[in-house]
Enzyme design. Structure first.
Site, short mmCIF file in Angstrom:
data_model
loop_
_atom_site.label_atom_id
_atom_site.label_comp_id
_atom_site.label_asym_id
_atom_site.label_seq_id
_atom_site.Cartn_x
_atom_site.Cartn_y
_atom_site.Cartn_z
N ILE A 107 0.72 -1.41 0.35
CA ILE A 107 -0.12 -0.04 -0.41
C ILE A 107 0.73 1.37 0.10
O ILE A 107 0.21 2.32 -1.12
CB ILE A 107 -1.07 0.39 1.04
CG1 ILE A 107 -1.63 -1.30 1.18
CG2 ILE A 107 -2.19 1.38 1.38
CD1 ILE A 107 -2.70 -1.68 0.52
N VAL A 151 -8.64 0.70 -0.64
CA VAL A 151 -7.63 0.06 -1.90
C VAL A 151 -6.93 -1.72 -1.55
O VAL A 151 -7.26 -2.35 -0.46
CB VAL A 151 -6.36 0.74 -2.19
CG1 VAL A 151 -6.97 2.35 -2.23
CG2 VAL A 151 -5.34 0.35 -1.67
N LYS A 190 -13.78 2.61 8.75
CA LYS A 190 -12.32 1.86 7.68
C LYS A 190 -12.93 0.27 8.39
O LYS A 190 -13.11 -0.85 8.00
CB LYS A 190 -10.82 2.24 8.03
CG LYS A 190 -9.80 0.83 7.48
CD LYS A 190 -10.65 0.09 5.78
CE LYS A 190 -9.95 -1.01 5.44
NZ LYS A 190 -8.03 -0.25 5.27
N GLY A 245 -9.37 -14.88 3.91
CA GLY A 245 -8.28 -14.70 4.23
C GLY A 245 -7.81 -13.24 3.49
O GLY A 245 -8.61 -12.26 3.60
N CYS A 301 -6.88 -8.33 5.41
CA CYS A 301 -8.03 -7.22 6.44
C CYS A 301 -9.33 -7.89 6.80
O CYS A 301 -9.18 -7.59 7.79
CB CYS A 301 -8.64 -6.29 5.49
SG CYS A 301 -7.80 -5.02 4.03
#
Length: 431
Positions: free
Chosen positions: A11, A158, A220, A271, A274
């Site tokens: 990221i 993202v 988030k 998996g 996140c």
């Protein structure tokens, strides 16, 4: 602007490239010397990110982006610092592990100069920016937040492989600790990002201020935890449907034909960096969230449940040759973070099976490096467990797996017409 990006992973590096592509001077900091060296020679340090190599090939020779391991080279006199160091969850306690983020924060605080905007993008438990990192930075730097520097939180939203497209597609959520911090962080992201037109949104796509760092942190966690809970619900439906002669995939397709239903797909494992992790970060500050805990526990139990179904059908797995198709946590992505391949292997081995793994994205040496014994398609096998929905597996048949007695399709990815005559278990399909 002069911008520093801390942690040049999957990221952080695309973010640094995006900022430099928008016309700013960017210095990236990473503790991995090999990563830094590759970036400085214009090479992408990891494959699979669309546009990354092309942009690096342009930006590095022009001097608009460079990398270093030295915080003293990147942090002083930066206009903005964006931190994307990882936060993990302890596998034993399920508590947040701030080791890497704490280290990065302390290092930048040692070199912080007045006038800088500091933004955290890594997913954090609610309250972390204000209660953990504000006092840490102030104590080490000797500077005062809201006066000498400004602190904000803006979650990355993202997916690896399509970071640049997602940066344009989704609103950039922000939350700061002061009115001036809000102004600064809004101006920053408006200067480094470009946004697609989104007529489907309730307001114009762009930078959306949520008012506080806590609200931005929660946004988030909420959007990711929603997915885990939804998958847990789909898995619960799938388990019930299988036991009652119902094809849950047809049920879900029917339900989602009206606009108020958005049921996800059941599967053998959840998996990635996140979805298995962020519900635990949410639970760390909201331990009463039983629906979140129940869904996470159910999703984590799916590998064991599916292997147990295979054992019930075959009688015993002792001495059987088992193959897991797919090491990656999702199809088409070369990444094994929290991949279901590991608990599936554990469940198979616990029952006495020998286990090998196949994945078209990984070489045999790469699989061995992950602790996996590679399988060559065409070798004899007794049991196959499809874990990853790679496109290559949609056409697979018993002819590719000589001797196979049972297929456990954990993603409903195989073609039933190709498996006529060979037993096949599908998550959510009638037994």
């Amino acid at each position: 602007m002069r911008i520093a990006v801390v942690a040049l992973g999957k990221i952080g590096l695309p973010l640094a490239v995006q900022f430099a592509s928008s016309g700013h001077e960017v210095v990236g900091v990473d503790v991995n010397q090999a990563t830094v060296d590759k970036i400085n020679t214009g090479q992408e340090p990891f494959p699979g990110e669309a546009e990354l190599q092309e942009r690096l090939s342009e930006l590095i020779p022009e001097g608009r982006l460079r990398a270093t391991t030295d915080y003293s080279e990147a942090i002083p006199h930066a206009d903005a610092i964006v931190i994307v160091a990882p936060v993990f969850v302890d596998e034993q306690t399920s508590e947040p592990d701030f080791t890497y983020m704490d280290s990065a924060t302390k290092s930048l605080a040692e070199h912080l100069t007045a006038g800088t905007l500091v933004v955290y993008e890594t997913t954090l438990p609610v309250g972390t920016t204000r209660n953990r990192y504000k006092p840490m930075i102030e104590e080490i730097s000797g500077l005062t937040e809201g006066v000498d520097f400004h602190l904000a939180y803006s979650p990355e939203r993202v997916l690896t492989g399509r970071v640049f497209a997602d940066l344009q597609k989704y609103p950039k959520l922000i939350g700061a600790l002061s009115a001036e911090g809000t102004r600064r962080v809004r101006n920053f992201y408006e200067a480094v990002l470009q946004f697609d037109e989104r007529p489907d949104l309730s307001r114009a796509n762009g930078v959306w201020d949520l008012g506080t760092t806590e609200a931005s942190e929660m946004a988030k966690l909420a959007e990711t935890t929603y997915r885990d809970v939804n998958i847990g619900l789909a898995n619960q439906f799938g388990l019930f449907a299988s036991a009652n002669g119902i094809d849950v995939h047809k049920v879900i397709e029917a339900c989602n034909s009206q606009p108020y239903s958005h049921i996800h797909r059941p599967g053998i494992a959840v998996g990635g960096h996140c979805i298995p992790v962020y519900p635990r970060l949410y639970l760390s500050t909201d331990p009463e969230a039983e629906i979140v805990r129940t869904a996470r526990d159910l999703n984590a139990s799916m590998p064991e449940r599916m292997v147990a179904r295979a054992e019930a059908l075959l009688g015993s797995l002792e001495g059987l040759r088992a193959v897991v198709l797919g090491a990656a946590y999702r199809g088409g992505v070369k990444e094994t973070a929290f991949s279901g391949v590991f608990p599936i292997m554990d469940a198979l081995r616990a029952r006495g099976a020998t286990v090998r793994v196949h994945d078209p994205l990984y070489s045999d040496d790469e699989l061995r490096g992950l602790g996996l014994e590679p399988y060559d398609m065409g070798d004899p096998v007794d049991l196959v467990v499809l874990h990853t929905d790679h496109a290559e597996y949609r056409e697979i048949s018993p002819a590719d797996l000589p001797g196979v007695k049972l297929c456990v399709d954990g993603r409903a990815a195989t073609d039933p017409a190709r498996w006529v005559g060979t037993p096949r278990i599908v998550v959510g399909a009638a037994e």
